[in-house]
Design a protein around this motif. Structure first.
Motif, mmCIF file in Angstrom:
data_model
loop_
_atom_site.group_PDB
_atom_site.id
_atom_site.type_symbol
_atom_site.label_atom_id
_atom_site.label_comp_id
_atom_site.label_asym_id
_atom_site.label_seq_id
_atom_site.Cartn_x
_atom_site.Cartn_y
_atom_site.Cartn_z
ATOM 1 N N ASN A 236 0.827 -1.212 0.000
ATOM 2 C CA ASN A 236 0.000 0.000 0.000
ATOM 3 C C ASN A 236 0.859 1.257 0.000
ATOM 4 O OD1 ASN A 236 0.899 -0.284 2.623
ATOM 5 N ND2 ASN A 236 -1.053 0.275 3.575
ATOM 6 N N GLU A 237 2.031 1.205 0.626
ATOM 7 C CA GLU A 237 2.929 2.360 0.611
ATOM 8 C C GLU A 237 3.512 2.571 -0.785
ATOM 9 O OE1 GLU A 237 6.940 4.056 2.893
ATOM 10 O OE2 GLU A 237 5.857 2.313 3.695
ATOM 11 N N ILE A 238 3.837 1.470 -1.462
ATOM 12 C CA ILE A 238 4.333 1.564 -2.837
ATOM 13 C C ILE A 238 3.252 2.141 -3.749
ATOM 14 C CG2 ILE A 238 5.136 0.228 -4.833
ATOM 15 C CD1 ILE A 238 6.444 -1.709 -2.857
ATOM 16 N N ALA A 239 2.029 1.699 -3.565
ATOM 17 C CA ALA A 239 0.912 2.221 -4.362
ATOM 18 C C ALA A 239 0.716 3.708 -4.118
ATOM 19 C CB ALA A 239 -0.359 1.447 -4.038
ATOM 20 N N GLN A 240 0.845 4.141 -2.860
ATOM 21 C CA GLN A 240 0.704 5.561 -2.536
ATOM 22 C C GLN A 240 1.780 6.407 -3.206
ATOM 23 O OE1 GLN A 240 0.741 5.619 1.747
ATOM 24 N NE2 GLN A 240 -1.260 4.598 1.917
ATOM 25 N N ASN A 241 2.912 5.787 -3.530
ATOM 26 C CA ASN A 241 3.999 6.467 -4.234
ATOM 27 C C ASN A 241 3.947 6.215 -5.735
ATOM 28 O OD1 ASN A 241 6.185 7.833 -2.364
ATOM 29 N ND2 ASN A 241 5.446 6.033 -1.262
ATOM 30 N N ASP A 242 2.746 5.864 -6.236
ATOM 31 C CA ASP A 242 2.530 5.638 -7.675
ATOM 32 C C ASP A 242 3.488 4.602 -8.241
ATOM 33 O OD1 ASP A 242 0.431 7.501 -7.824
ATOM 34 O OD2 ASP A 242 1.866 9.150 -8.006
ATOM 35 N N TYR A 243 3.817 3.588 -7.435
ATOM 36 C CA TYR A 243 4.652 2.463 -7.841
ATOM 37 C C TYR A 243 6.065 2.877 -8.227
ATOM 38 C CZ TYR A 243 0.261 0.036 -7.549
ATOM 39 O OH TYR A 243 -0.919 -0.482 -7.077
ATOM 40 N N ASN A 244 6.474 4.035 -7.713
ATOM 41 C CA ASN A 244 7.871 4.442 -7.817
ATOM 42 C C ASN A 244 8.655 3.627 -6.792
ATOM 43 O OD1 ASN A 244 10.374 5.871 -7.325
ATOM 44 N ND2 ASN A 244 9.478 7.664 -8.333
ATOM 45 N N LEU A 245 9.684 2.911 -7.251
ATOM 46 C CA LEU A 245 10.455 2.018 -6.378
ATOM 47 C C LEU A 245 11.813 2.593 -5.996
ATOM 48 C CD1 LEU A 245 9.730 -1.375 -8.208
ATOM 49 C CD2 LEU A 245 8.651 -0.526 -6.111
ATOM 50 N N ASN A 246 12.007 3.874 -6.236
ATOM 51 C CA ASN A 246 13.293 4.492 -5.907
ATOM 52 C C ASN A 246 13.587 4.300 -4.416
ATOM 53 O OD1 ASN A 246 15.646 5.901 -6.384
ATOM 54 N ND2 ASN A 246 14.689 7.915 -6.212
ATOM 55 N N ILE A 247 14.658 3.619 -4.101
ATOM 56 C CA ILE A 247 14.935 3.179 -2.738
ATOM 57 C C ILE A 247 14.971 4.321 -1.723
ATOM 58 C CG2 ILE A 247 16.647 2.013 -1.282
ATOM 59 C CD1 ILE A 247 17.262 0.191 -3.679
ATOM 60 N N PRO A 248 15.579 5.491 -2.036
ATOM 61 C CA PRO A 248 15.597 6.579 -1.037
ATOM 62 C C PRO A 248 14.217 7.066 -0.608
ATOM 63 C CG PRO A 248 17.239 6.975 -2.744
ATOM 64 C CD PRO A 248 16.410 5.819 -3.203
ATOM 65 N N ARG A 249 13.167 6.742 -1.353
ATOM 66 C CA ARG A 249 11.811 7.089 -0.926
ATOM 67 C C ARG A 249 11.393 6.289 0.309
ATOM 68 N NH1 ARG A 249 7.518 9.221 -4.409
ATOM 69 N NH2 ARG A 249 8.481 10.324 -6.161
ATOM 70 N N TYR A 250 12.018 5.142 0.487
ATOM 71 C CA TYR A 250 11.567 4.218 1.519
ATOM 72 C C TYR A 250 12.595 3.964 2.620
ATOM 73 C CZ TYR A 250 8.320 3.368 -2.304
ATOM 74 O OH TYR A 250 7.403 3.529 -3.308
ATOM 75 N N ILE A 251 13.873 4.193 2.325
ATOM 76 C CA ILE A 251 14.921 3.985 3.318
ATOM 77 C C ILE A 251 15.647 5.305 3.525
ATOM 78 C CG2 ILE A 251 17.048 2.753 3.883
ATOM 79 C CD1 ILE A 251 16.071 0.437 2.200
ATOM 80 N N GLN A 252 15.593 5.817 4.738
ATOM 81 C CA GLN A 252 16.185 7.115 5.044
ATOM 82 C C GLN A 252 17.704 7.056 4.940
ATOM 83 O OE1 GLN A 252 15.241 8.545 8.940
ATOM 84 N NE2 GLN A 252 16.260 10.533 8.661
ATOM 85 N N VAL A 253 18.279 8.024 4.264
ATOM 86 C CA VAL A 253 19.726 8.105 4.135
ATOM 87 C C VAL A 253 20.302 8.618 5.445
ATOM 88 C CG1 VAL A 253 21.641 9.181 2.884
ATOM 89 C CG2 VAL A 253 19.550 8.522 1.659
ATOM 90 N N ILE A 254 21.350 7.962 5.946
ATOM 91 C CA ILE A 254 21.907 8.339 7.242
ATOM 92 C C ILE A 254 22.654 9.663 7.170
ATOM 93 C CG2 ILE A 254 24.008 6.951 6.876
ATOM 94 C CD1 ILE A 254 23.944 6.383 9.919
ATOM 95 N N ASP A 255 23.475 9.861 6.124
ATOM 96 C CA ASP A 255 24.183 11.107 5.893
ATOM 97 C C ASP A 255 24.810 11.015 4.515
ATOM 98 O OD1 ASP A 255 26.561 9.558 6.164
ATOM 99 O OD2 ASP A 255 26.582 9.936 8.328
ATOM 100 N N ASN A 256 25.649 11.972 4.195
ATOM 101 C CA ASN A 256 26.283 12.004 2.884
ATOM 102 C C ASN A 256 27.660 11.349 2.872
ATOM 103 O OD1 ASN A 256 24.132 13.355 1.608
ATOM 104 N ND2 ASN A 256 24.872 15.315 2.430
ATOM 105 N N GLU A 257 28.047 10.784 3.994
ATOM 106 C CA GLU A 257 29.373 10.178 4.063
ATOM 107 C C GLU A 257 29.402 8.872 3.272
ATOM 108 O OE1 GLU A 257 32.509 8.384 7.390
ATOM 109 O OE2 GLU A 257 30.593 9.249 7.986
ATOM 110 N N ILE A 258 30.439 8.703 2.460
ATOM 111 C CA ILE A 258 30.608 7.481 1.690
ATOM 112 C C ILE A 258 31.583 6.560 2.449
ATOM 113 C CG2 ILE A 258 31.290 6.465 -0.504
ATOM 114 C CD1 ILE A 258 28.832 8.224 -0.644
ATOM 115 N N HIS A 259 31.145 5.347 2.763
ATOM 116 C CA HIS A 259 31.981 4.448 3.541
ATOM 117 C C HIS A 259 32.825 3.582 2.598
ATOM 118 C CE1 HIS A 259 29.726 5.400 7.213
ATOM 119 N NE2 HIS A 259 28.689 5.496 6.393
ATOM 120 N N HIS A 260 34.039 4.010 2.339
ATOM 121 C CA HIS A 260 34.952 3.208 1.514
ATOM 122 C C HIS A 260 36.368 3.468 1.987
ATOM 123 C CE1 HIS A 260 36.387 6.675 -0.842
ATOM 124 N NE2 HIS A 260 35.121 7.081 -0.862
ATOM 125 N N ASN A 261 37.288 2.665 1.484
ATOM 126 C CA ASN A 261 38.700 2.859 1.843
ATOM 127 C C ASN A 261 39.572 2.522 0.647
ATOM 128 O OD1 ASN A 261 38.816 0.036 1.707
ATOM 129 N ND2 ASN A 261 38.430 -0.175 3.912
#
Length: 261
Positions: A236-261
């Motif tokens: 139902n949440e996906i339907a409310q977003n017009d079936y847009n599956l863009n992940i940042p719509r559903y999972i909150q980004v913690i910050d802009n830091e990129i974790h790599h080395n």
């Protein structure tokens, strides 16, 4: 089964994940030299009986019987991204019932053509699959009706967002669509994993470390919500977003830091 098998590396990797490394392998590749390399690759790895066919999977699928696509227990694919002019008869009902004229992928972008082919090649009721595609398939407007149709069918079990610049010749972010026809009609939502920020910089490319892969696999197997990383998203949440599956719509980004080395 891999409909865009290239040199056969994905098929072999899938084989190694099966119980006792036993499975019948089937693939198709449109480039003759690459198809020959796939056959040689199978022989070098001691795989007997692999059936690699030559031809354009979309326009001339070779794994067929009685004018219907063969179906398989497991289907995997890493098709060419956003292929242009993928079908001469775009906009028409497909002979193999992969799409209809009203739900036909755009003429200049064949991503959903390969996805629909993969889904049609999965055994009814039990077939599973995984397809690597550009992240744009999750939200592009031109394919909204097809995306809605696939989501409503329940065949998408999960989505894994991957880092950008991961594959040779491709700098854009990609994703893995995890498909399952078992229980599709009763599917209550889509399990999403946002793994785009976990990688190692290696030269001019990014690479998933073993720890990054293990985290994806362990999280997928656990199917629990992980803040800023994974979440089960109800239909139902996906339907409310017009079936847009863009992940940042559903999972909150913690910050802009990129974790790599």
């Amino acid at each position: 089964y891999d409909p865009t098998c290239g040199s056969g590396s994905l098929l072999l990797r899938a084989l190694y994940e099966t119980k006792e490394q036993k499975a019948s392998l089937r693939g198709q590749e449109k480039d003759s030299s690459t198809a020959a390399l796939a056959i040689l690759n199978m022989l070098l790895h001691g795989v007997d009986g692999a059936d690699i066919k030559l031809g354009d999977t979309i326009n001339n699928p070779q794994h067929t019987q009685n004018d219907r696509l063969n179906t398989f227990d497991i289907c995997v694919a890493n098709p060419p991204f956003s292929q242009k002019d993928w079908l001469k008869t775009v906009g028409e009902d497909d002979y193999y019932h992969r799409w209809t004229a009203s739900l036909c992928p755009p003429a200049k972008c064949g991503d959903y053509a390969f996805l629909l082919h993969l889904i049609a090649s999965m055994k009814e009721g039990t077939g599973r699959g995984a397809c690597i595609l550009p992240h744009g398939v999750l939200f592009r407007g031109a394919e909204a009706a097809i995306r809605k149709h696939i989501v409503e069918s329940g065949v998408i079990e999960g989505i894994v967002g991957l880092p950008a610049n991961l594959f040779y010749g491709v700098t854009i972010p990609a994703c893995i669509l995890l498909l399952n026809k078992d229980g599709a009609a009763q599917r209550k939502g889509v399990y999403m994993i946002d793994a785009k920020n976990y990688f190692k910089k290696e030269g001019d490319k990014n690479k998933l470390r073993e720890q990054d892969i293990r985290r994806i696999v362990d999280t997928w197997n656990a199917r629990v919500d992980v803040p800023h990383y994974a979440r089960f998203v109800p239909m139902n949440e996906i339907a409310q977003n017009d079936y847009n599956l863009n992940i940042p719509r559903y999972i909150q980004v913690i910050d802009n830091e990129i974790h790599h080395n």
